[in-house]
Design a protein around this motif. Structure first.
Motif, mmCIF file in Angstrom:
data_model
loop_
_atom_site.group_PDB
_atom_site.id
_atom_site.type_symbol
_atom_site.label_atom_id
_atom_site.label_comp_id
_atom_site.label_asym_id
_atom_site.label_seq_id
_atom_site.Cartn_x
_atom_site.Cartn_y
_atom_site.Cartn_z
ATOM 1 N N ARG A 160 0.800 -1.226 0.000
ATOM 2 C CA ARG A 160 0.000 0.000 0.000
ATOM 3 C C ARG A 160 0.832 1.274 0.000
ATOM 4 O O ARG A 160 0.374 2.313 -0.485
ATOM 5 N N LEU A 161 2.053 1.221 0.537
ATOM 6 C CA LEU A 161 2.787 2.463 0.764
ATOM 7 C C LEU A 161 4.080 2.590 -0.030
ATOM 8 O O LEU A 161 4.698 3.661 -0.020
ATOM 9 N N ASN A 164 4.498 5.608 -2.426
ATOM 10 C CA ASN A 164 4.535 6.958 -1.857
ATOM 11 C C ASN A 164 5.796 7.227 -1.041
ATOM 12 O O ASN A 164 6.117 8.384 -0.788
ATOM 13 N N HIS A 236 7.777 9.624 9.276
ATOM 14 C CA HIS A 236 6.735 8.596 9.246
ATOM 15 C C HIS A 236 7.332 7.275 9.732
ATOM 16 O O HIS A 236 8.288 6.768 9.134
ATOM 17 N N ALA A 298 -4.212 4.123 6.728
ATOM 18 C CA ALA A 298 -4.846 5.267 6.061
ATOM 19 C C ALA A 298 -4.225 6.586 6.495
ATOM 20 O O ALA A 298 -4.282 7.581 5.752
ATOM 21 N N GLN A 301 -1.484 7.971 3.977
ATOM 22 C CA GLN A 301 -1.778 8.271 2.580
ATOM 23 C C GLN A 301 -1.272 9.654 2.187
ATOM 24 O O GLN A 301 -0.971 9.906 1.026
ATOM 25 N N ALA A 302 -1.195 10.560 3.156
ATOM 26 C CA ALA A 302 -0.632 11.899 2.904
ATOM 27 C C ALA A 302 0.829 11.901 3.329
ATOM 28 O O ALA A 302 1.178 11.363 4.384
ATOM 29 N N THR A 303 1.678 12.489 2.521
ATOM 30 C CA THR A 303 3.113 12.506 2.832
ATOM 31 C C THR A 303 3.623 13.914 3.128
ATOM 32 O O THR A 303 4.820 14.104 3.316
ATOM 33 N N PRO A 313 -3.985 13.098 6.443
ATOM 34 C CA PRO A 313 -5.029 13.348 5.443
ATOM 35 C C PRO A 313 -6.343 13.655 6.138
ATOM 36 O O PRO A 313 -6.694 13.034 7.145
ATOM 37 N N ALA A 316 -8.774 10.946 7.066
ATOM 38 C CA ALA A 316 -8.365 9.938 8.053
ATOM 39 C C ALA A 316 -8.615 10.374 9.485
ATOM 40 O O ALA A 316 -8.196 9.689 10.419
#
Length: 534
Positions: A160-161, A164, A236, A298, A301-303, A313, A316
């Motif tokens: 999923r990641l 990104n 992160h 979730a 999802q924003a970085t 995000p 989320a």
């Protein structure tokens, strides 16, 4: 005592060599902040500081006579056996105070290690970093891995990641440990299968891979220096519970998702000193199961990063609330809870916080039992200890130190701060419907025998109150009248009166709470204010 006398007193009890003995996580919480404070006060210039191999980079900022490393394995040391000169010995509760220590200063690891060059070309992808920190070792008396990211979870994280982020996977022990690095005493297990899994994800970097690339390009062979420099460039983190999360929490503004199946940190540290280790503090999300951790992805999802803080995000927000470290379902979870197929474990009677197998049996998975009929409903009750001021602090500390023992007797212990946020504040913020304190019954939202504000506050905890139990024994009534004599209040202030003492509360199923006095918890005929529990 003025500041000069306090400093003189602080140095008077110090030995010539301040040596740390213990696990890595504890060192970051009770030793590193203390010697940093001593250094800032100029109290280390005549003293030597000793720690384990590979820890030099953590102490390079100290103004001390000498720093010495020892090449011996780490071992666990009970808080009671730690040096008397440490101002805080137990990181799980800060010696029962659950408050900041004035002799602790937390070094800014992000600012310091951002200056260290990284020579690993594979890290220069242009994408933000994501650190996935794992472990696979025997834990406590479980004698098997508990808090680890299994291969199914790892595969989902990577899938999923990976588009990104530049993902760096860390699990010390997946390969032989570097000789310059002193690891904890816990036995590392084989068989996780993460090395085989990584073969299917060639874009995922391993810590060993980027570290060797860094050394080959002229970087220092210093595992912790490189690791801190890597973390200083990362906002992160996804990590399994343990001392590794303490290191992550030192890096300001980061988003940190932790898989915490069992342990003790959820009782206070996550919403205690995890908020103090960096400025601004890390944003924590705590998952207690694989399903919750999947939901937590979730959040990544924003970085974007703004002002040195990882942004979440907007979509989320419900996930962030569901994984909040101060949520009731987490802080009320018993320490060392039963995990999957693990038999029930009790903490020892001495309150050391380490679980031991119940009845002396080996911690082995039980045989599947035949499906049994649902048990009949059983009664549960809540005991509110509402003692005032100094006695409250004493009882809170004793209860906190005995939380594991209480859990073994199926009595949960509710920490003060989360209970205040989720229960007490909603209770006081609700205007009273009846200045005489009348109880609700039959109306919408009412429960017979319980004031409406109290019922609403309990529902805010996700609890359905049953009924209010009142003392019926004459000797309790006599004690209550003696402890809380009636006071005359102006009629206009009757609705605003506050209790100075609270008493016993028999409400379904909150169990044991450590809170400051609450109104309307015990109403005894003939007593105008709640009575003191004796």
């Amino acid at each position: 005592m003025d500041s000069v006398e306090r400093l003189t007193s602080a140095e008077a009890g110090l030995p010539e060599t301040l040596e740390y003995i213990g696990e890595f996580g504890s060192e970051l919480i009770v030793f590193l902040p203390f010697v940093t404070w001593l250094s800032q006060q100029g109290l280390l210039r005549r003293h030597r500081v000793t720690s384990y191999s590979g820890m030099r980079s953590f102490y390079a900022h100290l103004d001390c006579r000498e720093y010495v490393e020892k090449s011996e394995p780490r071992r666990y040391v009970k808080p009671a056996a730690r040096p008397a000169w440490l101002p805080i010995k137990d990181e799980d509760s800060f010696d029962g105070t659950r408050a900041r220590c004035e002799r602790h200063v937390y070094p800014d690891l992000r600012a310091r290690f951002a200056q260290v060059d990284l020579h690993a070309v594979s890290l220069r992808s242009g994408k933000p970093l994501l650190i996935v920190h794992n472990k696979y070792n025997n834990e406590w008396a479980f004698k098997r891995p508990i808090n680890h990211l299994n291969c199914d979870i790892l595969a989902e994280i990577f899938t999923r990641l990976q588009n990104n982020y530049t993902i760096v996977y860390i699990r010390h022990g997946m390969r032989p440990v570097d000789a310059s690095y002193s690891h904890d005493h816990n036995i590392t297990r084989k068989g996780l299968g993460d090395a085989q899994l990584l073969a299917h994800f060639p874009g995922i970097l391993t810590f060993e891979q980027v570290f060797e690339e860094h050394v080959a390009a002229g970087g220092a062979r210093d595992v912790n220096q490189f690791k801190n420099a890597l973390y200083a460039r990362c906002f992160h983190f996804i990590s399994a519970q343990g001392g590794g999360t303490y290191q992550c929490a030192y890096f300001s503004g980061a988003l940190l998702l932790i898989l915490h199946r069992t342990g003790i940190e959820h009782r206070w540290p996550y919403h205690g000193y995890f908020r103090w280790l960096a400025t601004p503090p890390v944003r924590l999300a705590i998952a207690t199961s694989d399903a919750e951790l999947r939901e937590g992805l979730a959040l990544f999802q924003a970085t974007a990063i703004a002002g040195g803080v990882a942004l979440l995000p907007s979509a989320a927000a419900p996930v962030a609330a569901a994984l909040d470290p101060a949520r009731h379902g987490l802080v009320s979870m018993p320490p060392w809870k039963v995990v999957q197929d693990q038999p029930h474990l009790l903490s020892d009677a001495a309150g050391e916080g380490l679980p031991a197998p119940a009845l002396g049996r080996a911690a082995t998975p039980p045989k599947p039992a035949p499906e049994a009929p649902a048990p009949a409903p059983t009664a549960s009750f809540s005991l509110h200890l509402g003692v005032h001021k100094t006695a409250t602090t004493y009882l809170q500390g004793r209860l906190a130190n005995s939380a594991a023992y209480l859990a073994s007797r199926k009595v949960s212990f509710e920490p003060l701060e989360p209970f205040r946020d989720t229960f007490t504040t909603p209770l006081w913020s609700t205007p009273p419907e009846d200045p005489q304190g009348a109880v609700a019954g039959g109306a919408e939202g009412g429960v017979p025998g319980i004031p409406r504000p109290l019922a609403r506050a309990f529902r805010g905890l996700g609890r359905e109150p049953a009924r209010l139990l009142q003392p019926k024994w004459p000797h309790l009534r006599r004690r209550a009248r003696a402890a809380a004599p009636a006071r005359r209040l102006p009629a206009g202030r009757a609705a605003q009166r506050r209790p100075h003492r609270a008493g016993l509360c028999g409400l379904d199923p909150v169990l044991l709470h450590r809170v400051h006095p609450l109104a309307a918890l015990c109403r005894i005929p003939g007593v105008s204010e709640p009575a003191a529990a004796r």
